[in-house]
Structures are given as structure tokens and as C-alpha cells.
Design a protein around this motif. Structure first.
Motif, PDB file in Angstrom:
ATOM      1  N   ILE A   1      42.299  39.889  21.747  1.00 50.87           N
ATOM      2  CA  ILE A   1      42.498  41.083  20.843  1.00 50.87           C
ATOM      3  C   ILE A   1      43.401  40.682  19.413  1.00 50.87           C
ATOM      4  N   LEU A   2      44.883  40.623  20.079  1.00 47.64           N
ATOM      5  CA  LEU A   2      45.781  40.185  19.100  1.00 47.64           C
ATOM      6  C   LEU A   2      45.669  39.011  18.497  1.00 47.64           C
ATOM      7  N   GLN A   3      45.070  38.048  19.079  1.00 47.85           N
ATOM      8  CA  GLN A   3      45.608  36.623  19.067  1.00 47.85           C
ATOM      9  C   GLN A   3      47.022  36.151  18.940  1.00 47.85           C
ATOM     10  N   ARG A   4      47.872  36.822  19.561  1.00 50.81           N
ATOM     11  CA  ARG A   4      49.183  36.476  19.542  1.00 50.81           C
ATOM     12  C   ARG A   4      49.624  34.989  20.090  1.00 50.81           C
ATOM     13  N   TRP A   5      48.833  34.532  20.833  1.00 48.30           N
ATOM     14  CA  TRP A   5      49.176  33.149  21.356  1.00 48.30           C
ATOM     15  C   TRP A   5      47.867  32.680  21.991  1.00 48.30           C
ATOM     16  N   GLU A   6      47.759  31.355  22.058  1.00 50.91           N
ATOM     17  CA  GLU A   6      46.590  30.310  22.778  1.00 50.91           C
ATOM     18  C   GLU A   6      47.284  29.355  23.544  1.00 50.91           C
ATOM     19  N   TYR A   7      46.150  28.742  24.434  1.00 49.85           N
ATOM     20  CA  TYR A   7      46.728  27.895  25.466  1.00 49.85           C
ATOM     21  C   TYR A   7      46.572  26.429  25.099  1.00 49.85           C
ATOM     22  N   THR A   8      47.337  25.735  25.812  1.00 49.35           N
ATOM     23  CA  THR A   8      47.078  24.234  25.500  1.00 49.35           C
ATOM     24  C   THR A   8      45.851  23.944  26.735  1.00 49.35           C
ATOM     25  N   ASP A   9      45.409  22.606  26.571  1.00 48.76           N
ATOM     26  CA  ASP A   9      44.413  22.247  27.694  1.00 48.76           C
ATOM     27  C   ASP A   9      45.061  22.272  28.916  1.00 48.76           C
ATOM     28  N   LYS A  10      46.416  22.133  29.111  1.00 47.11           N
ATOM     29  CA  LYS A  10      47.060  22.023  30.298  1.00 47.11           C
ATOM     30  C   LYS A  10      47.245  23.596  31.257  1.00 47.11           C
ATOM     31  N   MET A  11      46.816  24.785  30.562  1.00 50.89           N
ATOM     32  CA  MET A  11      46.889  25.841  31.379  1.00 50.89           C
ATOM     33  C   MET A  11      45.587  26.072  31.909  1.00 50.89           C
ATOM     34  N   PRO A  12      45.763  26.567  33.407  1.00 50.71           N
ATOM     35  CA  PRO A  12      44.571  26.856  34.214  1.00 50.71           C
ATOM     36  C   PRO A  12      44.070  28.073  33.865  1.00 50.71           C
ATOM     37  N   ILE A  13      42.829  28.174  33.634  1.00 53.80           N
ATOM     38  CA  ILE A  13      42.444  29.264  33.077  1.00 53.80           C
ATOM     39  C   ILE A  13      41.483  30.152  34.122  1.00 53.80           C
ATOM     40  N   LEU A  14      41.544  31.404  34.512  1.00 51.82           N
ATOM     41  CA  LEU A  14      40.868  32.017  35.067  1.00 51.82           C
ATOM     42  C   LEU A  14      39.549  32.690  34.318  1.00 51.82           C
ATOM     43  N   PRO A  15      38.495  32.006  35.297  1.00 53.96           N
ATOM     44  CA  PRO A  15      36.975  32.316  34.687  1.00 53.96           C
ATOM     45  C   PRO A  15      36.703  33.622  34.468  1.00 53.96           C
ATOM     46  N   GLY A  16      35.861  33.893  33.696  1.00 56.24           N
ATOM     47  CA  GLY A  16      35.158  35.118  33.286  1.00 56.24           C
ATOM     48  C   GLY A  16      36.268  35.775  32.206  1.00 56.24           C
ATOM     49  N   ILE A  17      37.456  35.993  32.545  1.00 56.08           N
ATOM     50  CA  ILE A  17      38.254  36.890  31.438  1.00 56.08           C
ATOM     51  C   ILE A  17      39.048  35.665  30.658  1.00 56.08           C
ATOM     52  N   ARG A  18      39.008  34.529  31.040  1.00 51.38           N
ATOM     53  CA  ARG A  18      39.521  33.411  30.235  1.00 51.38           C
ATOM     54  C   ARG A  18      40.953  33.787  29.563  1.00 51.38           C
ATOM     55  N   ILE A  19      41.844  34.073  30.800  1.00 48.16           N
ATOM     56  CA  ILE A  19      43.122  34.131  30.464  1.00 48.16           C
ATOM     57  C   ILE A  19      43.874  33.251  31.448  1.00 48.16           C
ATOM     58  N   GLY A  20      45.247  32.838  31.156  1.00 49.72           N
ATOM     59  CA  GLY A  20      45.773  31.864  31.817  1.00 49.72           C
ATOM     60  C   GLY A  20      46.275  32.253  33.118  1.00 49.72           C
ATOM     61  N   VAL A  21      46.154  31.368  34.348  1.00 57.56           N
ATOM     62  CA  VAL A  21      46.577  31.510  35.419  1.00 57.56           C
ATOM     63  C   VAL A  21      48.056  31.930  35.858  1.00 57.56           C
ATOM     64  N   VAL A  22      48.773  31.117  35.118  1.00 59.72           N
ATOM     65  CA  VAL A  22      50.594  31.043  35.060  1.00 59.72           C
ATOM     66  C   VAL A  22      51.089  32.336  34.780  1.00 59.72           C
ATOM     67  N   PRO A  23      50.755  32.837  33.481  1.00 61.55           N
ATOM     68  CA  PRO A  23      51.272  34.165  33.416  1.00 61.55           C
ATOM     69  C   PRO A  23      50.795  35.305  34.067  1.00 61.55           C
ATOM     70  N   VAL A  24      49.747  35.176  34.571  1.00 54.15           N
ATOM     71  CA  VAL A  24      49.329  36.273  35.804  1.00 54.15           C
ATOM     72  C   VAL A  24      50.105  36.126  36.724  1.00 54.15           C
ATOM     73  N   GLY A  25      50.350  34.837  37.358  1.00 48.26           N
ATOM     74  CA  GLY A  25      50.906  34.452  38.554  1.00 48.26           C
ATOM     75  C   GLY A  25      52.403  34.997  38.343  1.00 48.26           C
ATOM     76  N   GLN A  26      52.973  34.911  37.256  1.00 42.11           N
ATOM     77  CA  GLN A  26      54.316  35.250  36.871  1.00 42.11           C
ATOM     78  C   GLN A  26      54.554  36.853  37.494  1.00 42.11           C
ATOM     79  N   MET A  27      53.732  37.586  37.126  1.00 38.64           N
ATOM     80  CA  MET A  27      53.915  39.128  37.407  1.00 38.64           C
ATOM     81  C   MET A  27      53.244  39.540  38.958  1.00 38.64           C
ATOM     82  N   LEU A  28      52.964  38.355  39.699  1.00 34.42           N
ATOM     83  CA  LEU A  28      52.621  38.467  41.076  1.00 34.42           C
ATOM     84  C   LEU A  28      53.845  38.205  41.931  1.00 34.42           C
TER      85      LEU A  28
END
Length: 159
Positions: free
Chosen positions: A102-129
Motif C-alpha cells: 500500500i505505502l510502498q515504503r520498501w521493497e525486497y531484493t531477490d534474496k528475501m524469501p517470500i510468503l506466497p499469497g500475501i507476497r511479504i518477506g519471511v524474515v520480517p515476519v519471523g522477527q516478530m515471532l
């Protein structure tokens, strides 16, 4: 239900910022424009860790509401860990999805693993887990030491 002492809130925020700053630095190369470390990257990661500190305060509030105790994280048990995991997951997905799509504040490099469907990074989600239980444990241990020192002044003087 009581209220959380200001000192505990401050400790929670400071510990959260410090711990998350290290994570932000480690994951920086997974974001476009942050691939090589320089002063701007260090600053960007610090600002991001301030937001992470705020998220930890929200997780703390969720625990307080759900478990009816401001100090729920001192002995979290299964319910406390579920609060950390569920609220951390929901907040991480919301923040990351909004920032990327929505805000397009940042984008990922090809090295970021992506959660399918919602297309967000696994690493930042893992951070909050992963980090909330670590942060809450550090704050609980620090708080227990302060309480122990307050109830045993001779020990505090020898430390």
C-alpha cells in the motif's frame, strides 16, 4: 488489573529497540537500497527498530488485555506465549503488507524469501515471532533483579 509501571514500559521499549536493531542490521541486505552498510543504512535500521519497539508495546498491551495482568510476561505460560505469537504474527503481517503493497515504503531484493499469497518477506515476519519472547524474557529478568535488589539492599550494594 493494575497498570504497568513506567520503568517497566521504558525498559520494554529500550530492550525491544536494542534487540530489534541487531535484527534490522542483519536483514538489511534483503531490502533494496540497503544491500551495503553505510551511515544511511545504520540510521534506517535504527528508525525501523523504533517502530519494532512500538510493536512490542502493542504486544504487551494485547497480553495485558487478554490475560488481565500487566506483568503477564514474567511467567507467560502457554497463554502468554500464544499472545506473543498470535499478536506478533498479525502485527508483522499487517505492517509488512501495508508497507510493501500500500505505502510502498520498501521493497525486497531477490534474496528475501517470500510468503506466497500475501507476497511479504519471511524474515520480517519471523522477527516478530522470534524476538518478542526474547525481549519479554530479558525485561522480566531485569525486573526480577531490580525487585530482588530492592528487597535486599545489601546485595544491591555489593553488585
Amino acid at each position: 488489573m493494575g497498570h504497568m509501571p513506567k520503568r517497566t514500559l521504558i525498559s520494554l521499549f529500550v530492550v525491544a529497540v536494542l534487540v530489534n536493531y541487531l535484527w534490522e542490521l542483519a536483514q538489511a541486505p534483503l531490502y533494496v537500497g540497503l544491500e551495503s552498510y553505510n551511515a544511511a543504512v545504520f540510521w534506517h535500521c535504527f528508525v525501523a527498530s523504533l517502530g519494532d519497539g512500538f510493536i512490542l508495546l502493542l504486544i504487551s498491551a494485547a497480553g495485558w488485555i487478554a490475560l488481565h495482568r500487566w506483568d503477564w510476561f514474567k511467567q507467560p505460560r502457554v497463554a502468554g506465549y500464544l499472545v506473543m505469537l498470535i499478536s506478533g504474527l498479525v502485527l508483522a503481517i499487517l505492517v509488512e503488507w501495508m508497507a510493501v503493497h500500500i505505502l510502498q515504503r520498501w521493497e525486497y531484493t531477490d534474496k528475501m524469501p517470500i510468503l506466497p499469497g500475501i507476497r511479504i518477506g519471511v524474515v520480517p515476519v519471523g522477527q516478530m515471532l522470534i524476538l518478542p519472547p526474547v525481549v519479554f524474557r530479558i525485561v522480566a529478568v531485569l525486573g526480577a533483579r531490580k525487585e530482588d535488589n530492592a528487597s535486599h539492599p545489601s546485595r544491591a550494594a555489593s553488585i
